[in-house]
Design a protein around this motif. Structure first.
Motif, PDB file in Angstrom:
ATOM      1  N   GLY A 131       0.799  -1.213   0.000  1.00 49.51           N
ATOM      2  CA  GLY A 131       0.000   0.000   0.000  1.00 49.51           C
ATOM      3  C   GLY A 131       0.832   1.264   0.000  1.00 49.51           C
ATOM      4  N   ASP A 136      -2.961   1.112   4.554  1.00 49.86           N
ATOM      5  CA  ASP A 136      -3.661   0.492   3.427  1.00 49.86           C
ATOM      6  C   ASP A 136      -3.543  -1.024   3.505  1.00 49.86           C
ATOM      7  N   ALA A 138      -4.412  -4.646   1.721  1.00 48.33           N
ATOM      8  CA  ALA A 138      -4.781  -5.323   0.473  1.00 48.33           C
ATOM      9  C   ALA A 138      -5.287  -6.744   0.703  1.00 48.33           C
TER      10      ALA A 138
END
Length: 398
Positions: A131, A136, A138
């Motif tokens: 990310g 972030d 994934a």
């Protein structure tokens, strides 16, 4: 599964602290050698499990003592004075027990409480590299019939080599709403030996070398819906979830600082030669050296005092106040750990740099662990609160 018939219930904070001190005395022996040789502390972690310390936050209604955050922090600090690698290994264990308490169902908490009371260990599978930022995620969890499938890769999975259960941070991938779950992040609690889980011993860092913080991949891992705990109720509300996690990080740093100070004092008393201009026969009688030790001791005392205050504030459950108090404690502990572990060589002299002493493991551990989250942002949150009355943000890093 860690094979322990049942752990002792450490019913009071005093009991937990006493057991931590006993274990720390054991773990200190060989800590430098384990670091040098990267010898993973499997036996020591088994002792930690069997001691009952890993179950001290299991709530009273589920068979445990439900000891407060301040006690957990003191346990971590004590262990870190002896071996900060061992102290860091159960960090995510306690964080995810807290998640179960805040966001799990009664059935989920009861299930895991039973395992914890028999010595089970939880490790994180949270951070990723793909990310734009560490926030972030994934790794996905998606419905497949009546169950769910997890695919992805995680890094810096501290304690995974020692774990019975992995707490896997995922993002729900269910655009059609097939699962009936709300959109967002979920933590999947699954046995470490689940098919499709691959734990790789590839952690080769400057410090904290024996924490088992390697890579874990998930290839078509199938889990039941009952394994999924929503993360939102813990991190999107003022629960103190982040403050608790950060308090334990601060405790590790404060413990490193105290351990480094003790090692420096021992080296000066036993091995250092005095500087010729001091006019003394013992290095420890050099007035300038005494001055420096006083300065370093004050740094450690400040970190420990701030940790104590922060722990009490987390216990009182005011999330904003707790986050700010912990941020201050983390700043002071970060400073003390790095300053004292570096000054160890300054005050001890040339002999302390000998490789066979491995005294650099204090600095390497401090430098590595304090990279976990930047204290520069903690100053920002404290400053905004003072100037504008702005509460700290809701996330797990403050």
């Amino acid at each position: 599964m860690t094979a322990i018939s049942a752990c002792p219930i450490l019913a009071t904070s005093a009991e937990a602290v006493a057991v931590a001190r006993e274990l720390a005395a054991e773990f200190a022996t060989g800590a430098a050698a384990r670091d040098r040789q990267r010898e993973l502390p499997f036996a020591e972690i088994d002792r930690l499990s069997a001691s009952g310390l890993l179950a001290i936050t299991v709530p009273g209604g589920y068979g445990g003592a439900g000891l407060p955050a301040s006690t957990v922090a003191e346990v971590f600090r004590i262990l870190a004075t002896a071996d900060p690698n061992i102290a860091q290994i159960p960090h995510s264990h306690f964080v995810y027990v807290n998640l179960l308490r805040l966001a799990g169902t009664d059935e989920q908490l009861r299930h895991h409480a039973e395992l914890l009371l028999h010595g089970a260990r939880i490790a994180n599978a949270q951070s990723e590299r793909s990310g734009a930022t560490v926030a972030d995620i994934a790794t996905t969890v998606r419905p497949v019939g009546n169950r769910f499938r997890i695919d992805g890769a995680k890094y810096y999975c501290t304690g995974s080599l020692f774990a019975d259960t992995l707490a896997v941070l995922t993002r729900l991938d269910d655009p059609d709403g097939e699962s009936g779950l709300a959109d967002g992040q979920y933590v999947a609690f699954l046995p470490a030996d689940t098919p499709g889980v691959h734990i790789v011993d590839d952690w080769h860092a400057l410090g904290q070398r024996t924490t088992g913080s390697g890579t874990v991949t998930f290839d078509g891992v199938v889990v039941e819906k009952s394994a999924l705990v929503p993360r939102g109720p813990a991190v999107n509300e003022p629960t103190g979830y982040g403050a608790f996690a950060q308090l334990l990080h601060a405790a590790i740093d404060a413990g490193i600082a105290r351990g480094a100070l003790a090692a420096a004092a021992s080296f000066v008393r036993e091995k250092s030669r005095p500087w010729f201009e001091a006019g003394v026969t013992q290095a420890g009688d050099d007035p300038l050296l005494i001055q420096r030790f006083g300065e370093l001791a004050v740094s450690v005392q400040a970190a420990e005092a701030a940790l104590t205050v922060a722990g009490a504030t987390v216990d009182n459950a005011d999330a904003a106040e707790a986050s700010l108090a912990v941020a201050g404690a983390k700043i002071l502990a970060d400073k003390a750990a790095n300053e004292v572990s570096s000054a160890l060589f300054e005050v001890s002299g040339t002999r302390s740099a000998a490789a066979d002493s491995n005294l650099d493991h204090f600095w390497r551990n401090a430098r590595t662990h304090t990279l976990h989250d930047p204290v520069r942002w903690k100053y920002q949150h404290i400053g905004r609160a003072v100037l504008h009355g702005t509460p700290p943000p809701l996330h797990s890093a403050i």
